[in-house]
Write an enzyme that holds these catalytic residues in place. Structure first.
Site, PDB file in Angstrom:
ATOM      1  N   TYR A 158       0.850  -1.206   0.000  1.00 25.92           N
ATOM      2  CA  TYR A 158       0.000   0.000   0.000  1.00 25.92           C
ATOM      3  C   TYR A 158       0.885   1.256   0.000  1.00 25.92           C
ATOM      4  O   TYR A 158       0.527   2.301  -0.520  1.00 25.92           O
ATOM      5  CB  TYR A 158      -0.977  -0.016   1.176  1.00 25.92           C
ATOM      6  CG  TYR A 158      -2.191   0.881   0.968  1.00 25.92           C
ATOM      7  CD1 TYR A 158      -3.080   0.650  -0.076  1.00 25.92           C
ATOM      8  CD2 TYR A 158      -2.441   1.951   1.822  1.00 25.92           C
ATOM      9  CE1 TYR A 158      -4.183   1.479  -0.265  1.00 25.92           C
ATOM     10  CE2 TYR A 158      -3.544   2.770   1.643  1.00 25.92           C
ATOM     11  CZ  TYR A 158      -4.414   2.533   0.593  1.00 25.92           C
ATOM     12  OH  TYR A 158      -5.500   3.346   0.407  1.00 25.92           O
ATOM     13  N   LYS A 165      -3.124   8.317   2.994  1.00 26.35           N
ATOM     14  CA  LYS A 165      -4.317   8.117   3.847  1.00 26.35           C
ATOM     15  C   LYS A 165      -4.073   8.615   5.270  1.00 26.35           C
ATOM     16  O   LYS A 165      -4.995   9.109   5.918  1.00 26.35           O
ATOM     17  CB  LYS A 165      -4.743   6.649   3.852  1.00 26.35           C
ATOM     18  CG  LYS A 165      -5.291   6.133   2.515  1.00 26.35           C
ATOM     19  CD  LYS A 165      -6.484   6.917   1.997  1.00 26.35           C
ATOM     20  CE  LYS A 165      -7.186   6.209   0.841  1.00 26.35           C
ATOM     21  NZ  LYS A 165      -8.200   7.065   0.189  1.00 26.35           N
TER      22      LYS A 165
HETATM   23  P1  NAD Z   1     -12.593   3.492  -8.072  1.00 20.76           P
HETATM   24  O1  NAD Z   1     -11.505   3.252  -9.067  1.00 20.76           O
HETATM   25  O2  NAD Z   1     -13.941   3.066  -8.429  1.00 20.76           O
HETATM   26  O3  NAD Z   1     -12.629   5.015  -7.640  1.00 20.76           O
HETATM   27  C1  NAD Z   1     -11.489   5.851  -7.650  1.00 20.76           C
HETATM   28  C2  NAD Z   1     -11.938   7.158  -8.277  1.00 20.76           C
HETATM   29  O4  NAD Z   1     -10.917   8.123  -8.207  1.00 20.76           O
HETATM   30  C3  NAD Z   1     -12.314   6.995  -9.759  1.00 20.76           C
HETATM   31  O5  NAD Z   1     -13.643   7.384  -9.962  1.00 20.76           O
HETATM   32  C4  NAD Z   1     -11.366   7.947 -10.448  1.00 20.76           C
HETATM   33  O6  NAD Z   1     -11.940   8.592 -11.558  1.00 20.76           O
HETATM   34  C5  NAD Z   1     -11.084   8.937  -9.333  1.00 20.76           C
HETATM   35  N1  NAD Z   1      -9.904   9.758  -9.574  1.00 20.76           N
HETATM   36  C6  NAD Z   1      -8.614   9.347  -9.737  1.00 20.76           C
HETATM   37  N2  NAD Z   1      -7.842  10.405  -9.994  1.00 20.76           N
HETATM   38  C7  NAD Z   1      -8.634  11.512  -9.978  1.00 20.76           C
HETATM   39  C8  NAD Z   1      -8.408  12.899 -10.198  1.00 20.76           C
HETATM   40  N3  NAD Z   1      -7.197  13.375 -10.502  1.00 20.76           N
HETATM   41  N4  NAD Z   1      -9.469  13.737 -10.116  1.00 20.76           N
HETATM   42  C9  NAD Z   1     -10.704  13.279  -9.843  1.00 20.76           C
HETATM   43  N5  NAD Z   1     -10.985  11.981  -9.642  1.00 20.76           N
HETATM   44  C10 NAD Z   1      -9.948  11.111  -9.715  1.00 20.76           C
HETATM   45  O7  NAD Z   1     -12.073   2.769  -6.722  1.00 20.76           O
HETATM   46  P2  NAD Z   1     -12.660   2.751  -5.229  1.00 20.76           P
HETATM   47  O8  NAD Z   1     -12.049   1.551  -4.625  1.00 20.76           O
HETATM   48  O9  NAD Z   1     -14.123   2.909  -5.241  1.00 20.76           O
HETATM   49  O10 NAD Z   1     -11.985   4.032  -4.557  1.00 20.76           O
HETATM   50  C11 NAD Z   1     -12.699   5.094  -3.980  1.00 20.76           C
HETATM   51  C12 NAD Z   1     -12.091   5.514  -2.647  1.00 20.76           C
HETATM   52  O11 NAD Z   1     -12.242   4.459  -1.710  1.00 20.76           O
HETATM   53  C13 NAD Z   1     -10.607   5.830  -2.687  1.00 20.76           C
HETATM   54  O12 NAD Z   1     -10.328   6.940  -1.842  1.00 20.76           O
HETATM   55  C14 NAD Z   1      -9.980   4.593  -2.101  1.00 20.76           C
HETATM   56  O13 NAD Z   1      -8.722   4.866  -1.528  1.00 20.76           O
HETATM   57  C15 NAD Z   1     -11.020   4.268  -1.057  1.00 20.76           C
HETATM   58  N6  NAD Z   1     -10.981   2.895  -0.510  1.00 20.76           N
HETATM   59  C16 NAD Z   1     -11.056   1.813  -1.334  1.00 20.76           C
HETATM   60  C17 NAD Z   1     -11.051   0.522  -0.797  1.00 20.76           C
HETATM   61  C18 NAD Z   1     -11.113  -0.702  -1.680  1.00 20.76           C
HETATM   62  O14 NAD Z   1     -10.733  -1.776  -1.238  1.00 20.76           O
HETATM   63  N7  NAD Z   1     -11.626  -0.605  -2.892  1.00 20.76           N
HETATM   64  C19 NAD Z   1     -10.956   0.364   0.602  1.00 20.76           C
HETATM   65  C20 NAD Z   1     -10.893   1.486   1.416  1.00 20.76           C
HETATM   66  C21 NAD Z   1     -10.901   2.759   0.852  1.00 20.76           C
HETATM   67  O1  0WE Z   2      -7.117   2.898  -1.734  1.00 22.41           O
HETATM   68  C1  0WE Z   2      -7.155   1.865  -2.387  1.00 22.41           C
HETATM   69  C2  0WE Z   2      -6.822   1.879  -3.867  1.00 22.41           C
HETATM   70  C3  0WE Z   2      -5.782   2.898  -4.167  1.00 22.41           C
HETATM   71  C4  0WE Z   2      -5.216   2.929  -5.547  1.00 22.41           C
HETATM   72  C5  0WE Z   2      -5.152   1.842  -6.411  1.00 22.41           C
HETATM   73  C6  0WE Z   2      -4.551   2.009  -7.657  1.00 22.41           C
HETATM   74  C7  0WE Z   2      -4.396   0.853  -8.618  1.00 22.41           C
HETATM   75  C8  0WE Z   2      -4.200   1.291 -10.035  1.00 22.41           C
HETATM   76  C9  0WE Z   2      -4.655   4.125  -5.942  1.00 22.41           C
HETATM   77  N1  0WE Z   2      -4.067   4.271  -7.155  1.00 22.41           N
HETATM   78  C10 0WE Z   2      -4.013   3.236  -7.997  1.00 22.41           C
HETATM   79  N2  0WE Z   2      -3.380   3.430  -9.198  1.00 22.41           N
HETATM   80  C11 0WE Z   2      -3.377   2.512 -10.190  1.00 22.41           C
HETATM   81  O2  0WE Z   2      -2.752   2.702 -11.257  1.00 22.41           O
HETATM   82  N3  0WE Z   2      -7.489   0.694  -1.760  1.00 22.41           N
HETATM   83  C12 0WE Z   2      -7.725   0.700  -0.333  1.00 22.41           C
HETATM   84  C13 0WE Z   2      -7.527  -0.617  -2.442  1.00 22.41           C
HETATM   85  C14 0WE Z   2      -6.195  -1.243  -2.233  1.00 22.41           C
HETATM   86  O3  0WE Z   2      -5.130  -0.835  -2.940  1.00 22.41           O
HETATM   87  C15 0WE Z   2      -4.037  -1.562  -2.490  1.00 22.41           C
HETATM   88  C16 0WE Z   2      -4.448  -2.433  -1.488  1.00 22.41           C
HETATM   89  C17 0WE Z   2      -5.842  -2.227  -1.312  1.00 22.41           C
HETATM   90  C18 0WE Z   2      -6.732  -2.897  -0.319  1.00 22.41           C
HETATM   91  C19 0WE Z   2      -2.701  -1.509  -2.888  1.00 22.41           C
HETATM   92  C20 0WE Z   2      -1.784  -2.351  -2.296  1.00 22.41           C
HETATM   93  C21 0WE Z   2      -2.187  -3.214  -1.289  1.00 22.41           C
HETATM   94  C22 0WE Z   2      -3.513  -3.272  -0.880  1.00 22.41           C
END
Ligand code: NAD
Ligand code: 0WE
Length: 258
Positions: A158, A165
């Site tokens: 991560y 974060k």
């Molecule tokens: P997702 O890919 O569906 O959403 C990420 C969003 O970020 C996308 O809609 C993308 O367009 C947007 N984005 C990226 N760069 C941007 C920019 N420059 N300007 C505006 N928008 C931008 O993935 P997700 O998992 O739904 O992620 C949403 C949030 O949830 C993130 O903050 C992520 O860290 C957090 N999160 C995700 C998880 C997981 O396991 N999926 C867990 C905890 C927290």
């Molecule tokens: O916040 C996130 C996703 C964050 C994320 C993921 C990507 C993948 C593709 C941000 N930027 C990018 N850029 C890319 O090009 N999560 C909480 C999901 C997540 O991401 C991980 C996790 C988990 C869970 C990355 C490494 C290890 C665990």
């Protein structure tokens, strides 16, 4: 009862039907909120078309491009909120980005550019959007952002996102401290791992999900709609006394030590 009728909610971060922001937008709509959507624009307008089609059932009264790296686009988005809605009640910050190379291998290899980009998009954007929302939240408001346990504990790969974060969670506290005076509440939801566009691009995400399914008290992961319910709660009057907090929506995983 959870009731968001008469509230204007701007939701960022929908990329597709797996996005956490999509789960949140659906639950805010279900609770009666008036919905506005922002999307990340690309040259070919692919994302615009895709997101527009997806969100149709929510009848959004606002649909605007917003790349948080552009001051101009942020300004224009809130100008549209001001002219179409007059006031804003709810802001959902649900976006993050780091270079894929920076989400694997040694954290000490993180480049200056990669570090800056991850923190600009994933961390600074909350402060920037909150600052722009502040003058529009004339009747108080609620700001909710999405965070992850990797901002509190060292989770393999991560890396720079964990630092982003950690900064995001501290931004929640400083913003809450400042904006409370105006009855604007600021909270974070720390979601457990969910398969989305962003997480699926990460190697080993399925193994992490299986690990959580074994360890978490509820013996499962959470869904986007469960995160959406928590967000709707935090945005509602039911949470009127809650600000500056990080609420874990992770099937209990965070409490476990062994
Ligand atoms: P997702 O890919 O569906 O959403 C990420 C969003 O970020 C996308 O809609 C993308 O367009 C947007 N984005 C990226 N760069 C941007 C920019 N420059 N300007 C505006 N928008 C931008 O993935 P997700 O998992 O739904 O992620 C949403 C949030 O949830 C993130 O903050 C992520 O860290 C957090 N999160 C995700 C998880 C997981 O396991 N999926 C867990 C905890 C927290
Ligand atoms: O916040 C996130 C996703 C964050 C994320 C993921 C990507 C993948 C593709 C941000 N930027 C990018 N850029 C890319 O090009 N999560 C909480 C999901 C997540 O991401 C991980 C996790 C988990 C869970 C990355 C490494 C290890 C665990």
């Amino acid at each position: 009862m959870l009731d968001l009728t008469g509230k204007n909610a701007l939701v960022t971060g929908i990329a597709n039907n797996r996005s956490i922001a999509w789960g949140i937008a659906q639950q805010l709509h279900k609770a009666g909120a008036n919905i506005g959507i922002s999307y990340l624009p690309d040259e070919r307008g692919k994302m615009e078309n895709k997101v527009a089609e997806l969100v149709k059932p929510l009848n959004p009264s606002l649909f605007v491009p917003c790349n948080v790296q552009s001051d101009e686009q942020i300004k224009e988005m809130f100008e549209e909120v001001a002219s179409k809605w007059g006031k804003l009640d709810i802001l959902i910050h649900c976006l993050a980005f780091a270079n894929k190379e920076d989400l694997t291998g040694g954290f000490s290899n993180t480049s200056r550019a990669g570090f800056n980009q991850a923190l600009e998009i994933s961390t600074y954007s909350l402060t920037q959007l909150s600052g722009a929302a502040k003058p529009l939240m004339t009747e108080g408001g609620s700001i909710v952002t999405l965070t992850y346990l990797g901002g509190v504990r060292a989770i393999p790969n991560y890396n720079v996102m964990g630092v982003a974060k950690a900064g995001l969670e501290m931004s929640v506290r400083y913003l809450a401290a400042e904006l409370g005076e105006q009855n604007i509440r600021v909270n974070g939801i720390s979601a457990g791992p969910i398969r989305t566009l962003a997480s699926s691009a990460v190697g080993g995400i399925l193994d992490m999900i299986h690990h959580v399914e074994k360890i978490a008290p509820l013996r499962r992961t959470v869904t986007q709609l469960e995160v959406g319910n928590a967000a709707a709660f935090l945005c509602s009057d039911l949470a009127s006394g809650i600000t500056g907090q990080i609420l874990y929506v992770d099937a209990g995983y965070e409490i476990m030590g062994m």
